[in-house]
Every structure is written in C-alpha cells, then in structure tokens.
Design an enzyme around this catalytic site. Sequence first.
Site, PDB file in Angstrom:
ATOM      1  N   SER A   2       2.661   1.736  -3.348  1.00 30.44           N
ATOM      2  CA  SER A   2       1.775   2.198  -4.421  1.00 30.44           C
ATOM      3  C   SER A   2       1.432   3.676  -4.248  1.00 30.44           C
ATOM      4  O   SER A   2       1.350   4.425  -5.226  1.00 30.44           O
ATOM      5  CB  SER A   2       0.496   1.352  -4.457  1.00 30.44           C
ATOM      6  OG  SER A   2      -0.317   1.579  -3.318  1.00 30.44           O
ATOM      7  N   TYR A  55       0.833  -1.206   0.000  1.00 33.91           N
ATOM      8  CA  TYR A  55       0.000   0.000   0.000  1.00 33.91           C
ATOM      9  C   TYR A  55       0.868   1.256   0.000  1.00 33.91           C
ATOM     10  O   TYR A  55       0.675   2.167  -0.811  1.00 33.91           O
ATOM     11  CB  TYR A  55      -0.914  -0.017   1.216  1.00 33.91           C
ATOM     12  CG  TYR A  55      -1.797   1.197   1.345  1.00 33.91           C
ATOM     13  CD1 TYR A  55      -2.891   1.378   0.502  1.00 33.91           C
ATOM     14  CD2 TYR A  55      -1.555   2.167   2.320  1.00 33.91           C
ATOM     15  CE1 TYR A  55      -3.715   2.494   0.619  1.00 33.91           C
ATOM     16  CE2 TYR A  55      -2.375   3.275   2.448  1.00 33.91           C
ATOM     17  CZ  TYR A  55      -3.453   3.436   1.593  1.00 33.91           C
ATOM     18  OH  TYR A  55      -4.252   4.548   1.718  1.00 33.91           O
TER      19      TYR A  55
END
Length: 247
Positions: free
Chosen positions: A159, A156
Amino acid sequence: MILSGKTAVITGCLQGIGRATLDIFAQNGANVFACCQHETEEFTNHIKELSKENGVEIYPVYFDLMDDASIKQAAREIQKSKKTIDILVNIAGMTKDALFQMVSMDQMKMVFQVNYFSQILFSQYIVKLMLRNGSGSVINTSSISALDGNPGQLVYASSKAAVIAATKTMSAELAPKGIRVNAIAPGVINTAMTAVIPQEDMDRLMSKSNIKRVGMPAEVANVILYLASDLSSFVTGQTIRVDGGIG
C-alpha cells in the site's frame, strides 16, 4: 515562521507523526485543518492551547477513512470555510501485519482503503481547492517498507509503494499547474504503530541503522515542514527517507 499566513490540511493529527506535524506547523505560523478519525477531550484541549500559544487558527475535522461519504463530507466542510488551502499532508495510516501466505483479502482491502484509496480520494477534493490558486504542496506518507520490503508486512509495504507511485504521477500532472507533490518514507519512529514491534525484531532493525536508535515523530515532522515550505520550491516527485540510515 516559515509557514506564516499559509493554511494546511493534515490527516492523522490525533497522535504520532500527525500530532507532531500539527504542532510544528502551528509553531511556524500555519493555520491548520486538523483531521482525525474521532474527537477526544485531550485533543480538543490540545488544539485550543496550541492555537492560543502560537496565534493561529486550528479547525478540527473528524471523518472515517473507511467511509467514502465521510471523506467527501469532510472535504465539503473544508471547502465551505472559503480558506485558501496551501498545503495537504496525508499522514493517517494503518497496518495489518501477517506473513505472505497468511494474508487475507479482508486485510488487504482494509489496509489499501486507509493507506491508499482514501488518501487519493481526499487528495482529489483538496487539490481541487489548490488549483483555484495555482499553487500548493502535497506531502504523502509512505514507508521504508515500501522501498526495502519487510517480513510480515506484505500488505502495508504494498500500500505504501502505491503511495510512492501515486506521488510521482501526481507530481508530473500537477507541477505545470503550480502544485508540488512529494512523499516521505519514515523508518522506525517512536509511535503507537512501532510500540508493538517485538524486541527481537527491534534489535534487528537497530543493528541496520547508522544512528542506532528509533526516530522521534518531530524529526519526521521537520522534513514535512521543509517540503511544505518555500524552502523546497524546486523539489517535486521525490520520496525522502527519514530513517536514521537503515539499509
């Protein structure tokens, strides 16, 4: 109404920050292409009432960020409307939390597809419409995890860090053409994504916060409103933390 007469495209409108942004934009006079993964009766009723109460047009657009063809079709639908697009807000996202050594390649591909690749592809289509007008504002959604790191959020955070890098590059390329590009980095916000955080971890995060509470989606949406409006006409290439002072 600081967005009066403007038209925005917002992803992730079904709930959380996306829903709050949709509401606040409509309350400030914007017509909105409200993008979601799927239709629900509740959402359909909500946008009808929101449109009526604020005297704006809200056009639902449904597509799957995991499917490039679906993204392209959604962009074509927006293009066919012949509306002038002034604002793009990329909010839709997901997380697959796991410790570094437990992260699978499938998890990495899925999270990057939703949080990064799909965002870039959709932005390419929508920015092309903005270029016709020589103006626009793009707001991307990153996270404080991208800036600070967070145990269990390797994929996460990575990204969302890519989103920040893309924001800076897009800003450099598009500013001469009249389009500003910025990002927000929310902290712990009261959404479905944070509802699953164990209480022990939540207590740890709140102990680092100056304000000592979770944020509300509308508090993030207000910053997005600022970046979308002419009030931020000299702001581009920035990532603004909306985190209650976590550090």
